[in-house]
Structure formats: structure tokens, C-alpha cells
Design an enzyme around this catalytic site. Structure first.
Site, PDB file in Angstrom:
ATOM      1  N   SER A  14       0.837  -1.196   0.000  1.00  0.00           N
ATOM      2  CA  SER A  14       0.000   0.000   0.000  1.00  0.00           C
ATOM      3  C   SER A  14       0.875   1.250   0.000  1.00  0.00           C
ATOM      4  CB  SER A  14      -0.891  -0.008   1.255  1.00  0.00           C
ATOM      5  OG  SER A  14      -1.735   1.108   1.280  1.00  0.00           O
ATOM      6  N   TYR A 156       1.150   6.268  18.496  1.00  0.00           N
ATOM      7  CA  TYR A 156       1.801   6.554  17.209  1.00  0.00           C
ATOM      8  C   TYR A 156       2.972   7.535  17.350  1.00  0.00           C
ATOM      9  CZ  TYR A 156       2.511   7.683  12.295  1.00  0.00           C
ATOM     10  OH  TYR A 156       3.071   7.870  11.062  1.00  0.00           O
TER      11      TYR A 156
HETATM   12  P1  NAI Z   1      -0.499   2.519   4.305  1.00  0.00           P
HETATM   13  O1  NAI Z   1      -1.500   2.204   5.353  1.00  0.00           O
HETATM   14  O2  NAI Z   1      -0.954   2.855   2.943  1.00  0.00           O
HETATM   15  O3  NAI Z   1       0.576   1.341   4.213  1.00  0.00           O
HETATM   16  C1  NAI Z   1       1.107   0.703   5.356  1.00  0.00           C
HETATM   17  C2  NAI Z   1       1.485  -0.729   4.977  1.00  0.00           C
HETATM   18  O4  NAI Z   1       2.095  -1.341   6.112  1.00  0.00           O
HETATM   19  C3  NAI Z   1       0.263  -1.578   4.590  1.00  0.00           C
HETATM   20  O5  NAI Z   1       0.471  -2.236   3.357  1.00  0.00           O
HETATM   21  C4  NAI Z   1       0.143  -2.550   5.736  1.00  0.00           C
HETATM   22  O6  NAI Z   1      -0.419  -3.815   5.377  1.00  0.00           O
HETATM   23  C5  NAI Z   1       1.608  -2.668   6.196  1.00  0.00           C
HETATM   24  N1  NAI Z   1       1.654  -3.162   7.559  1.00  0.00           N
HETATM   25  C6  NAI Z   1       0.981  -2.684   8.628  1.00  0.00           C
HETATM   26  N2  NAI Z   1       1.207  -3.448   9.693  1.00  0.00           N
HETATM   27  C7  NAI Z   1       2.045  -4.440   9.317  1.00  0.00           C
HETATM   28  C8  NAI Z   1       2.613  -5.556   9.974  1.00  0.00           C
HETATM   29  N3  NAI Z   1       2.327  -5.820  11.258  1.00  0.00           N
HETATM   30  N4  NAI Z   1       3.435  -6.366   9.296  1.00  0.00           N
HETATM   31  C9  NAI Z   1       3.686  -6.135   7.975  1.00  0.00           C
HETATM   32  N5  NAI Z   1       3.159  -5.101   7.292  1.00  0.00           N
HETATM   33  C10 NAI Z   1       2.339  -4.262   7.956  1.00  0.00           C
HETATM   34  O7  NAI Z   1       0.327   3.751   4.900  1.00  0.00           O
HETATM   35  P2  NAI Z   1       1.535   4.601   4.256  1.00  0.00           P
HETATM   36  O8  NAI Z   1       1.117   6.002   4.179  1.00  0.00           O
HETATM   37  O9  NAI Z   1       2.086   3.956   3.057  1.00  0.00           O
HETATM   38  O10 NAI Z   1       2.560   4.513   5.453  1.00  0.00           O
HETATM   39  C11 NAI Z   1       3.883   4.046   5.304  1.00  0.00           C
HETATM   40  C12 NAI Z   1       4.718   4.602   6.426  1.00  0.00           C
HETATM   41  O11 NAI Z   1       4.735   6.024   6.353  1.00  0.00           O
HETATM   42  C13 NAI Z   1       4.224   4.234   7.833  1.00  0.00           C
HETATM   43  O12 NAI Z   1       5.324   3.876   8.639  1.00  0.00           O
HETATM   44  C14 NAI Z   1       3.608   5.537   8.318  1.00  0.00           C
HETATM   45  O13 NAI Z   1       3.654   5.664   9.717  1.00  0.00           O
HETATM   46  C15 NAI Z   1       4.502   6.560   7.641  1.00  0.00           C
HETATM   47  N6  NAI Z   1       3.903   7.879   7.511  1.00  0.00           N
HETATM   48  C16 NAI Z   1       2.782   8.048   6.733  1.00  0.00           C
HETATM   49  C17 NAI Z   1       2.194   9.294   6.658  1.00  0.00           C
HETATM   50  C18 NAI Z   1       0.948   9.528   5.866  1.00  0.00           C
HETATM   51  O14 NAI Z   1       0.301  10.560   6.079  1.00  0.00           O
HETATM   52  N7  NAI Z   1       0.570   8.640   4.949  1.00  0.00           N
HETATM   53  C19 NAI Z   1       2.752  10.436   7.391  1.00  0.00           C
HETATM   54  C20 NAI Z   1       3.933  10.150   8.124  1.00  0.00           C
HETATM   55  C21 NAI Z   1       4.486   8.897   8.186  1.00  0.00           C
END
Ligand code: NAI
Length: 261
Positions: A14, A156
Site C-alpha cells: 500500500s 503513534y
Molecule cells: P499505508 O496504510 O498505505 O501502508 C502501510 C502498509 O504497512 C500496509 O500495506 C500494511 O499492510 C503494512 N503493515 C501494517 N502493519 C504491518 C505488519 N504488522 N506487518 C507487515 N506489514 C504491515 O500507509 P503509508 O502512508 O504507506 O505509510 C507508510 C509509512 O509512512 C508508515 O510507517 C507511516 O507511519 C509513515 N507515515 C505516513 C504518513 C501519511 O500521512 N501517509 C505520514 C507520516 C508517516
């Protein structure tokens, strides 16, 4: 800059992880994706795994190749699962995977941790961050959250504060230093991916909309992926222990408010 490199990307199914993997492939890397969910678009190499427990991490590590060049720790959760799960996935699971990956990273390789502007408070909350980072191994996360009185709303930001502190420690400590492996962080501001809806539930609309309006728009995954991959590349060979804000200027806005300029 990534031609011929092998890069592991967690959170590949994702948002930011998916875009990072796609761009790395376009730049000539071989990518191995890791996620607890299957990717929407099939990728050549995928490990289904859960970073929330030591057993889950061990299972992932068992499927990694003997040698690779970079580990992009992108997987993360928003805090809606509660403080303990959030700490387990966003920090302890990430750290356990990175430590297990270290012997497999080539000399001069890289670890890139996706933190967040939400971890900005690591300096203000240094003693707590030090205590959380000081807990060895993959601890019992509910016990840790209880011991340090971390409520679900704080899970978080606290997880990202610990991650930013650990990034700096890991950068100059073994097992990374011994192998010439750089450890850096990228801190996005709000990015339009599925997790952003959950941030609205955790932090409230006013905070999310305020952050977005402070910099004119929400980011998109394509704004973040190039920064992650730059830190994987040899072009970043003298960058270690750094946190790169990729947020349209949000950290500068927060600095101005916090430091009073
Ligand atoms: P998203 O929700 O689109 O993707 C997160 C991915 O991590 C998902 O595919 C999910 O299945 C995977 N995931 C979650 N828990 C897991 C686990 N226990 N084991 C394996 N995989 C797992 O979110 P996004 O935006 O791509 O986030 C990516 C990173 O960016 C995260 O660390 C988030 O904290 C960070 N981030 C995102 C922001 C935003 O506004 N989108 C802002 C600041 C940081």
C-alpha cells in the site's frame, strides 16, 4: 543509482511502500516486498509476514536472501490498534527486522526508516524515548506501554519518537557500523494514502487539516519514495544517522512555532 541493487521494502502492499518498490524497479533495482497483506498488483518477489511479533519477524527473516543492499522499513500503523500494537509494529518489529537483516546487508548498504513529523517530539520527550529504546529485544509491548503510561492516543507519536532516536543510535553502533551500513530516517508529513483516514480518527480532523493547509497540500506517495531511495543509493554514502523531513516544509513551520522565530 540503484542498478543491480537488491532492496527489501516493507509495507509494500500500500501507499508509500508500494510506490517505493515501483520506483526502485524503474531505477533498476531488484525488489523484495514484505507485508502482512498481499500487494494489489503482483510483484516478482514477495514475503507475506507480520512485523508485530518476534515470531513474525523471524519468519520474514527466514525468507530473505543471503545478501542484499538496502532495507526500507516503510510498514507502519496509525495508532488505531492501540498503543501496544503500534509500538510493536512501528518500533520493536522494525528494529528486530533491521538487527536480523544487518549481517545480510552488503558493506556500504543502507537501512531507511520511515518515521514521521509526528515523531518531532523526540527531543522534548528524550527520557521516555531513551527508556523505550533501552528495552532490549522484542519486549512484551502491552507491558512496556503500561510501564511508561503510554495511552492509545500517544502510541503513534511515541513509536516514531523512539524510531528517530534509535535511527541515530544505530547509525554509529554495531551491528550496522561494523559493516559500514548507514541508518537514516525519512519523516513524511501528511500523505494521501489509506493511513491518512486513520490519522483523522487518531489525531482529529483539525490537526490533519491544519498540517495540510500549513504546507498547501497533502503529499502523495510519489513525493516520499524518491527520498527513501536516495538514502539507499551510493549518492547518500556520507549521510548517516540523519532524519530527512519530506513534508513540503511542515517541520520548518513547526520549528518556527516551537522555537519562536
Ligand atoms: P499505508 O496504510 O498505505 O501502508 C502501510 C502498509 O504497512 C500496509 O500495506 C500494511 O499492510 C503494512 N503493515 C501494517 N502493519 C504491518 C505488519 N504488522 N506487518 C507487515 N506489514 C504491515 O500507509 P503509508 O502512508 O504507506 O505509510 C507508510 C509509512 O509512512 C508508515 O510507517 C507511516 O507511519 C509513515 N507515515 C505516513 C504518513 C501519511 O500521512 N501517509 C505520514 C507520516 C508517516
Amino acid at each position: 543509482m540503484l542498478y543491480g541493487k537488491t532492496i527489501i521494502v516493507t509495507g509494500v502492499s500500500s501507499g508509500i511502500g508500494a510506490r517505493t518498490a515501483e520506483l526502485a524497479l524503474q531505477l533498476g533495482a531488484d525488489v523484495i516486498g514484505v507485508d502482512r497483506r498481499m500487494p494489489a498488483a503482483p510483484i516478482a518477489s514477495f514475503i507475506e509476514g507480520d512485523l508485530s511479533t518476534q515470531a513474525g519477524v523471524d519468519e520474514i527473516v527466514a525468507h530473505l536472501p543471503a545478501r542484499f543492499d538496502a532495507l526500507c522499513n516503510v510498514a507502519g500503523v496509525s495508532g488505531t490498534l492501540g498503543a501496544a500494537k503500534t509500538l510493536a509494529i512501528n518500533f520493536y518489529g522494525l528494529r528486530a527486522l533491521s538487527l536480523a537483516a544487518a549481517p545480510h546487508l552488503r558493506e556500504g548498504g543502507a537501512v531507511v526508516n520511515v518515521a514521521s513529523i509526528a515523531g518531532y517530539g523526540w527531543r522534548a520527550n528524550l527520557e521516555r524515548a531513551k527508556a523505550l529504546v533501552g528495552v532490549a529485544g522484542f519486549p512484551d509491548a502491552p507491558e512496556v506501554a503500561g510501564n511508561y503510561a503510554i495511552n492509545d492516543a500517544e502510541g503513534y507519536p511515541v513509536s516514531k519518537e523512539a524510531l528517530l532516536l534509535w535511527t541515530q543510535l544505530a547509525a554509529h553502533q554495531d551491528p550496522f557500523k561494523a559493516r559500514g551500513v548507514r541508518v537514516n530516517a525519512v519523516s513524511p508529513g501528511p500523505v494521501a494514502t489509506p493511513i491518512l483516514r486513520e490519522f483523522r480518527a487518531v489525531f482529529g480532523d483539525a490537526r490533519v487539516d491544519g498540517d495540510i493547509s500549513a504546507v498547501g497540500r497533502a503529499g502523495v506517495a510519489s513525493d516520499i519514495a524518491p527520498a527513501i531511495l536516495f538514502l539507499c543509493s551510493d549518492g547518500a554514502r556520507w549521510i548517516n544517522g540523519a532524519n530527512l523531513p519530506v513534508d513540503g516544509g511542515l517541520e520548518a513551520v513547526v520549528n518556527a512555532g516551537t522555537l519562536g522565530f
